[in-house]
Design a protein around this motif. Structure first.
Motif, mmCIF file in Angstrom:
data_model
loop_
_atom_site.group_PDB
_atom_site.id
_atom_site.type_symbol
_atom_site.label_atom_id
_atom_site.label_comp_id
_atom_site.label_asym_id
_atom_site.label_seq_id
_atom_site.Cartn_x
_atom_site.Cartn_y
_atom_site.Cartn_z
ATOM 1 N N ARG A 24 0.809 -1.229 0.000
ATOM 2 C CA ARG A 24 0.000 0.000 0.000
ATOM 3 C C ARG A 24 0.843 1.280 0.000
ATOM 4 O O ARG A 24 0.693 2.114 -0.896
ATOM 5 N N PRO A 25 1.748 1.484 0.951
ATOM 6 C CA PRO A 25 2.508 2.744 0.937
ATOM 7 C C PRO A 25 3.535 2.825 -0.195
ATOM 8 O O PRO A 25 3.960 3.920 -0.570
ATOM 9 N N ILE A 26 3.900 1.698 -0.744
ATOM 10 C CA ILE A 26 4.849 1.685 -1.861
ATOM 11 C C ILE A 26 4.143 2.088 -3.153
ATOM 12 O O ILE A 26 4.701 2.820 -3.984
ATOM 13 N N GLU A 28 1.211 3.806 -3.304
ATOM 14 C CA GLU A 28 0.490 5.076 -3.175
ATOM 15 C C GLU A 28 1.149 6.217 -3.967
ATOM 16 O O GLU A 28 0.444 6.953 -4.663
ATOM 17 N N PRO A 29 2.470 6.388 -3.915
ATOM 18 C CA PRO A 29 3.085 7.493 -4.665
ATOM 19 C C PRO A 29 2.917 7.395 -6.184
ATOM 20 O O PRO A 29 2.992 8.403 -6.881
ATOM 21 N N ILE A 30 2.701 6.180 -6.689
ATOM 22 C CA ILE A 30 2.490 6.062 -8.141
ATOM 23 C C ILE A 30 1.001 6.002 -8.485
ATOM 24 O O ILE A 30 0.627 5.828 -9.639
ATOM 25 N N GLY A 31 0.151 6.159 -7.469
ATOM 26 C CA GLY A 31 -1.283 6.291 -7.697
ATOM 27 C C GLY A 31 -2.033 5.009 -7.978
ATOM 28 O O GLY A 31 -3.088 5.043 -8.616
ATOM 29 N N TYR A 37 -2.444 -2.390 -9.463
ATOM 30 C CA TYR A 37 -1.056 -2.732 -9.781
ATOM 31 C C TYR A 37 -1.003 -4.082 -10.497
ATOM 32 O O TYR A 37 -0.295 -4.236 -11.490
ATOM 33 N N ARG A 104 7.971 4.236 -13.473
ATOM 34 C CA ARG A 104 7.848 4.617 -12.059
ATOM 35 C C ARG A 104 7.655 3.394 -11.163
ATOM 36 O O ARG A 104 7.946 3.448 -9.969
ATOM 37 N N GLN A 111 11.592 -2.246 -3.313
ATOM 38 C CA GLN A 111 11.048 -1.677 -2.084
ATOM 39 C C GLN A 111 10.321 -2.728 -1.250
ATOM 40 O O GLN A 111 10.403 -2.716 -0.014
#
Length: 139
Positions: A24-26, A28-31, A37, A104, A111
């Protein structure tokens, strides 16, 4: 044997929930959400493709994948278009923006490995150890 901690189903469900929480937090920055995913991974491998084909690769029902496709289309990452081979079929393909998003996402696996403190060999062994359960509908 009838203790919760002894149950394979409980260990797998708990692990799956925790793995999604790691992503989830990985993502999130790529939307992207985790299910989005997975759809994008399949389309980065092969695009365009039919909804049925995409759903089969994801081991999901088309009715489950359809809302994901619609959301990704709304976000401009994919587009549905009539198949040139069969006009009754809609093919799902990447837009330029969806193809660029792959760049991205390249760091996502690294990660995840860092988050779980495992290397590629350990991840591969774990994934391969789950293969008896992949694709089965019932034991």
């Amino acid at each position: 044997m009838l203790k919760l901690e002894n149950q394979l189903c409980f260990a797998l469900v708990t692990a799956a929930r925790n793995v999604v929480a790691i992503y989830r937090p990985i993502l999130e920055p790529i939307g992207l959400t985790h299910p989005q995913y997975l759809v994008m991974l399949a389309l980065w491998e092969r695009s365009p493709r039919s909804l049925a084909d995409l759903a089969a690769d994801l081991a999901l029902d088309p009715a489950t994948v359809s809302p994901l496709v619609k959301r990704l289309e709304k976000e401009g990452l994919i587009a549905r278009q009539r198949s040139s081979a069969d006009e009754r079929r809609l093919d799902i393909g990447l837009t330029e923006e969806g193809a660029r998003l792959r760049e991205r996402a390249l760091d996502v696996p690294r990660q995840v490995m860092a988050a779980v403190q495992m290397d590629i060999d350990q991840i591969t062994a774990l994934r391969d150890g789950l293969s008896p359960f992949a694709g089965r509908t019932a034991l």
